[in-house]
Design a protein around this motif. Structure first.
Motif, PDB file in Angstrom:
ATOM      1  N   ARG A 136       0.855  -1.125  -0.049  1.00 28.44           N
ATOM      2  CA  ARG A 136      -0.001   0.067   0.004  1.00 28.44           C
ATOM      3  C   ARG A 136       0.725   1.226   0.236  1.00 28.44           C
ATOM      4  O   ARG A 136       0.354   2.237  -0.136  1.00 28.44           O
ATOM      5  CB  ARG A 136      -0.895   0.053   1.318  1.00 28.44           C
ATOM      6  N   THR A 137       2.157   1.116   0.252  1.00 30.51           N
ATOM      7  CA  THR A 137       3.050   2.322   0.146  1.00 30.51           C
ATOM      8  C   THR A 137       3.562   2.689  -1.190  1.00 30.51           C
ATOM      9  O   THR A 137       4.036   1.886  -1.844  1.00 30.51           O
ATOM     10  CB  THR A 137       4.380   2.094   1.121  1.00 30.51           C
ATOM     11  N   PHE A 138       3.071   3.831  -1.682  1.00 30.66           N
ATOM     12  CA  PHE A 138       3.601   4.458  -2.941  1.00 30.66           C
ATOM     13  C   PHE A 138       3.247   3.627  -4.253  1.00 30.66           C
ATOM     14  O   PHE A 138       4.134   3.296  -4.726  1.00 30.66           O
ATOM     15  CB  PHE A 138       4.767   4.754  -3.049  1.00 30.66           C
ATOM     16  N   PRO A 139       2.003   2.982  -4.379  1.00 34.21           N
ATOM     17  CA  PRO A 139       1.820   2.175  -5.367  1.00 34.21           C
ATOM     18  C   PRO A 139       2.133   2.977  -6.847  1.00 34.21           C
ATOM     19  O   PRO A 139       2.151   2.348  -7.636  1.00 34.21           O
ATOM     20  CB  PRO A 139       0.337   1.943  -5.339  1.00 34.21           C
ATOM     21  N   ASP A 140       2.084   4.327  -6.480  1.00 30.79           N
ATOM     22  CA  ASP A 140       2.345   5.204  -7.763  1.00 30.79           C
ATOM     23  C   ASP A 140       3.679   5.530  -7.913  1.00 30.79           C
ATOM     24  O   ASP A 140       4.272   6.168  -8.809  1.00 30.79           O
ATOM     25  CB  ASP A 140       1.512   6.603  -7.813  1.00 30.79           C
ATOM     26  N   ASN A 141       4.697   4.819  -7.262  1.00 29.97           N
ATOM     27  CA  ASN A 141       6.109   4.987  -7.199  1.00 29.97           C
ATOM     28  C   ASN A 141       6.829   3.749  -7.755  1.00 29.97           C
ATOM     29  O   ASN A 141       6.652   2.494  -7.294  1.00 29.97           O
ATOM     30  CB  ASN A 141       6.782   5.271  -5.826  1.00 29.97           C
ATOM     31  N   ILE A 142       7.292   3.864  -9.192  1.00 23.38           N
ATOM     32  CA  ILE A 142       7.863   2.642  -9.612  1.00 23.38           C
ATOM     33  C   ILE A 142       9.026   1.805  -8.888  1.00 23.38           C
ATOM     34  O   ILE A 142       9.179   0.652  -9.118  1.00 23.38           O
ATOM     35  CB  ILE A 142       8.576   3.029 -11.196  1.00 23.38           C
ATOM     36  N   HIS A 143       9.708   2.559  -8.023  1.00 23.86           N
ATOM     37  CA  HIS A 143      10.657   1.661  -7.279  1.00 23.86           C
ATOM     38  C   HIS A 143      10.348   1.031  -5.904  1.00 23.86           C
ATOM     39  O   HIS A 143      10.747   0.257  -5.381  1.00 23.86           O
ATOM     40  CB  HIS A 143      11.754   2.849  -6.623  1.00 23.86           C
ATOM     41  N   PHE A 144       8.943   0.963  -5.647  1.00 25.03           N
ATOM     42  CA  PHE A 144       8.210   0.397  -4.838  1.00 25.03           C
ATOM     43  C   PHE A 144       7.595  -0.973  -5.382  1.00 25.03           C
ATOM     44  O   PHE A 144       6.758  -1.595  -4.505  1.00 25.03           O
ATOM     45  CB  PHE A 144       7.426   1.149  -3.796  1.00 25.03           C
ATOM     46  N   ARG A 145       7.592  -1.030  -6.517  1.00 27.15           N
ATOM     47  CA  ARG A 145       6.832  -2.243  -7.243  1.00 27.15           C
ATOM     48  C   ARG A 145       7.677  -3.325  -7.016  1.00 27.15           C
ATOM     49  O   ARG A 145       8.992  -3.378  -7.184  1.00 27.15           O
ATOM     50  CB  ARG A 145       6.525  -1.948  -8.485  1.00 27.15           C
ATOM     51  N   LYS A 146       7.138  -4.534  -6.973  1.00 20.01           N
ATOM     52  CA  LYS A 146       7.756  -5.816  -6.722  1.00 20.01           C
ATOM     53  C   LYS A 146       8.838  -6.158  -8.134  1.00 20.01           C
ATOM     54  O   LYS A 146       9.546  -6.609  -8.080  1.00 20.01           O
ATOM     55  CB  LYS A 146       6.991  -6.957  -6.565  1.00 20.01           C
ATOM     56  N   ALA A 148      10.182  -3.770  -9.558  1.00 23.51           N
ATOM     57  CA  ALA A 148      11.599  -3.025  -9.659  1.00 23.51           C
ATOM     58  C   ALA A 148      12.733  -3.673  -9.132  1.00 23.51           C
ATOM     59  O   ALA A 148      12.914  -4.673  -8.464  1.00 23.51           O
ATOM     60  CB  ALA A 148      11.221  -1.956  -8.556  1.00 23.51           C
ATOM     61  N   ASP A 149      13.949  -3.302  -9.756  1.00 22.85           N
ATOM     62  CA  ASP A 149      15.088  -3.822  -9.432  1.00 22.85           C
ATOM     63  C   ASP A 149      16.153  -2.771  -9.036  1.00 22.85           C
ATOM     64  O   ASP A 149      16.611  -2.093  -9.873  1.00 22.85           O
ATOM     65  CB  ASP A 149      15.616  -4.859 -10.422  1.00 22.85           C
ATOM     66  N   PRO A 150      16.416  -2.305  -7.670  1.00 18.59           N
ATOM     67  CA  PRO A 150      15.761  -3.099  -6.434  1.00 18.59           C
ATOM     68  C   PRO A 150      14.677  -2.652  -6.342  1.00 18.59           C
ATOM     69  O   PRO A 150      14.245  -1.478  -6.603  1.00 18.59           O
ATOM     70  CB  PRO A 150      16.958  -2.789  -5.468  1.00 18.59           C
TER      71      PRO A 150
END
Length: 356
Positions: A136-146, A148-150
């Motif tokens: 639920r934390t920053f779903p609009d941030n690409i770095h917090f998506r599963k 993302a690497d890292p």
């Protein structure tokens, strides 16, 4: 090849370069911090604003580099305060936040402490609660998506678990994930984020996240008292309609303006918060209310008041972070820490008496 009027003409096809014709085409759809821009994002205004603000950032960066050259600490003087109020460049933010807040000193006094918290056995209930909030934390941030690497969810988990074990009276509650997330985006380091979070939650804004949330409740009431003194018409409107301050400003305090004001504006607020302390939160809140009092005073009922308090956190006034930060030190007028402290004491006493 033919020559006409002394000019050589080639039958070779001409190379055409596609130059972006609109501001939307020229700007990225993701901001520098990884947040996707919304569908209604005003690219034209943003481009115009950044054309001026980038020059400001460049000047600030040069001055900060000179100020910090060879230093491992930030002095507390008028020059540094002035520099911080004008904004800390991103490349210097983690270091200045750490030094200004006392977090660097705490880290150096407690080497290995953060890692020891991660290595300790974790409370399963704490872990489960934190894991529930990760996606639920920053779903609009690409770095917090599963994908993302890292993926920053791992760093977020570590910071929140470590803090939950460090401060067992608080553990974890919603809102802390957004604060930790911002710290990770800026510092790019788990241990730095942990100590900055400790500075915010344990010292700058104590009792905001404890089960009783006494500090949070008191500060919302303090804001009400400050509005009564500085924007009395708005205070009277709230009284007339029986609107509690917590209904309209609780997210301002809990999330420290994250997801309420533009990212760049929030970071400029935090620059001052780490150096000057919690009175900055009141300055921002008072400026929002004072600057938009005409909008608020048009409200006719409780739902209307709530809607207008949401409306005043959007628009060009907030996007232009440089001008907005100048206004928070002008519009509310004088606001000493001693005034805030006295109001906190009386508000805490009143809340404690009401709840007992």
């Amino acid at each position: 090849m033919e020559q006409r009027n002394g000019t050589r003409h080639s039958n070779q096809p001409q190379l055409r370069i596609n130059v972006p014709s609109t501001a939307k085409e020229r700007a990225a759809s993701v901001d520098p911090y990884g947040f996707e821009r919304s569908d209604d994002f005003d690219y034209e205004s943003y481009e115009e604003l950044m054309s001026e603000y980038l020059a400001v950032l460049t000047r600030r960066s040069i001055k900060w580099s000179k100020l910090l050259k060879g230093k491992r600490r930030v002095d507390r003087n008028l020059k540094v305060k002035r520099y911080i109020r004008k904004g800390i460049p991103n490349e210097h933010r983690p270091l200045v936040w750490m030094m200004a807040s006392g977090a660097q000193e705490r880290l150096e006094r407690n080497p290995g402490y953060f890692q020891s918290l991660l290595d300790a056995q974790h409370d399963p209930r704490l872990v489960e609660t934190i894991r529930t909030d990760l996606h639920r934390t920053f779903p609009d941030n690409i770095h917090f998506r599963k994908s993302a690497d890292p993926c920053l969810q791992k760093a977020l988990f570590n910071v929140l678990v470590a803090y939950g074990h460090h401060n067992k009276a608080v553990g974890y509650c919603q809102g802390m994930n957004f604060i930790a997330g911002y710290l990770i985006i800026i510092s790019k380091d788990e241990e730095t984020s942990f100590w900055l979070m400790e500075a915010l939650l344990d010292r700058i804004l104590p009792d905001y996240y404890t089960p009783a949330m006494l500090g949070l409740k008191a500060d919302q009431e303090v804001l009400g008292e400050l509005v009564r003194m500085k924007v009395p018409a708005v205070w009277q409107l709230m009284q007339d309609h029986g609107v509690m301050w917590t209904l309209v400003v609780s997210r301002w305090f809990i999330c420290l303006f994250i997801d309420i004001l533009p990212v760049e504006t929030v970071l400029r607020i935090w620059d001052c918060l780490f150096y000057e302390g919690s009175k900055i939160v009141f300055r921002v809140a008072l400026t929002l209310i004072h600057h938009h009092q005409d909008v608020i005073l048009q409200a006719q009922n409780l739902p209307d008041i709530c809607e207008r308090f949401k409306r005043i956190t959007r628009g060009a006034f907030l996007e232009d972070c440089h001008t907005f930060m100048q206004r928070i030190f002008q519009e509310p007028g004088s606001l000493s820490m001693s005034t805030v402290t006295k109001l906190r004491e009386s508000c805490r006493a009143r809340i404690t008496a009401d709840e007992s």
